[in-house]
Write an enzyme that holds these catalytic residues in place. Sequence first.
Site, PDB file in Angstrom:
ATOM      1  N   ASP A 174      22.064  -1.911  -2.699  1.00 35.68           N
ATOM      2  CA  ASP A 174      22.418  -2.616  -1.480  1.00 35.68           C
ATOM      3  C   ASP A 174      21.560  -2.069  -0.345  1.00 35.68           C
ATOM      4  O   ASP A 174      21.168  -0.901  -0.362  1.00 35.68           O
ATOM      5  CB  ASP A 174      23.894  -2.393  -1.137  1.00 35.68           C
ATOM      6  N   VAL A 175      21.305  -2.893   0.652  1.00 28.90           N
ATOM      7  CA  VAL A 175      20.450  -2.441   1.748  1.00 28.90           C
ATOM      8  C   VAL A 175      21.222  -1.876   2.924  1.00 28.90           C
ATOM      9  O   VAL A 175      20.620  -1.394   3.881  1.00 28.90           O
ATOM     10  CB  VAL A 175      19.523  -3.569   2.256  1.00 28.90           C
ATOM     11  N   HIS A 218      31.214   5.908  -8.109  1.00 21.98           N
ATOM     12  CA  HIS A 218      31.648   5.401  -6.803  1.00 21.98           C
ATOM     13  C   HIS A 218      32.241   6.550  -5.983  1.00 21.98           C
ATOM     14  O   HIS A 218      33.136   7.254  -6.454  1.00 21.98           O
ATOM     15  CB  HIS A 218      32.701   4.308  -7.009  1.00 21.98           C
ATOM     16  N   GLU A 236      31.060  -5.924  -9.282  1.00 23.84           N
ATOM     17  CA  GLU A 236      31.299  -4.509  -9.572  1.00 23.84           C
ATOM     18  C   GLU A 236      32.305  -4.337 -10.700  1.00 23.84           C
ATOM     19  O   GLU A 236      32.163  -3.442 -11.547  1.00 23.84           O
ATOM     20  CB  GLU A 236      31.780  -3.791  -8.318  1.00 23.84           C
ATOM     21  N   ASP A 296      29.594   7.366   0.635  1.00 21.51           N
ATOM     22  CA  ASP A 296      30.296   6.472   1.555  1.00 21.51           C
ATOM     23  C   ASP A 296      31.506   7.223   2.090  1.00 21.51           C
ATOM     24  O   ASP A 296      32.552   7.294   1.439  1.00 21.51           O
ATOM     25  CB  ASP A 296      30.719   5.193   0.831  1.00 21.51           C
TER      26      ASP A 296
END
Length: 255
Positions: free
Chosen positions: A86-87, A108, A178, A201
């Site tokens: 993902d950007v 994750h 996902e 994250d």
Amino acid sequence: MLLFLKLFLESAETHFMVGHRVNYYIFTHQPGHVLYIKLQDGWRMVILQVRSYAHWQDITMHLMEVIRNFPQQHFLREVDYLVCADVDMKFSDHVGVEILSSLFATIHPGFYRFHWDTFAYEHQPQSQAHIPDGKGDFYYTGALFGGSVLKVYRLTTACHQVMTIEQANHIEAPWDDESHLNKYLLNHKPTKVLSPEYMWDKKSMECMLDEHLLGSRTMITRKRSVVLVKNNEEMRTDEGSFQKETREGVIASQP
């Protein structure tokens, strides 16, 4: 999202695959809006135009299809490995060939060090993404995975096929692509598993800690790439649907 792409590329120039040749394959429905970034000698940027969708569910539905559709046109002739990312993230430390393998996935960060019964697997038995209780090794993020071109082609083809079946049966897995990625990796074990330091994250980790009333469990001290904070209101159009300038970029590297 174009700002995210700019930050992504600028940080990649400093930290990603330094000393090796890299092609950036950028998927977007607004190719004319992608900003020019000066690249290292021998590096390339390829803009691949894709369809625009009104709903994020449709974006994730076709994400695997988009990655699957380009191997013959570009990937097989141009690179050895694909790193799908993902950007809405930026690199903050070295990320090199140590991540490459025939099939790799990333744990994750929101489920790092949690027990399998907290994983966001699909629990509907009728779903193609269903993972029975007690099964599964890790919960993998859909924001960073990859491998050889052939292995990524097989993965994305399989995921798109079962997502098409789900759509026909009016079934939607909780985390769309996902969820299906995790089911595929249950049956096709990755040859390398990356720690959450490669896709950190903070918000996901904090949400899980709050939900389970736990104190800090973070043992990751080196965060090689971090997810950027998004303002969802700024990403909406006047009609209320999400803008989708560049949901995902695929970086292909050839050491």
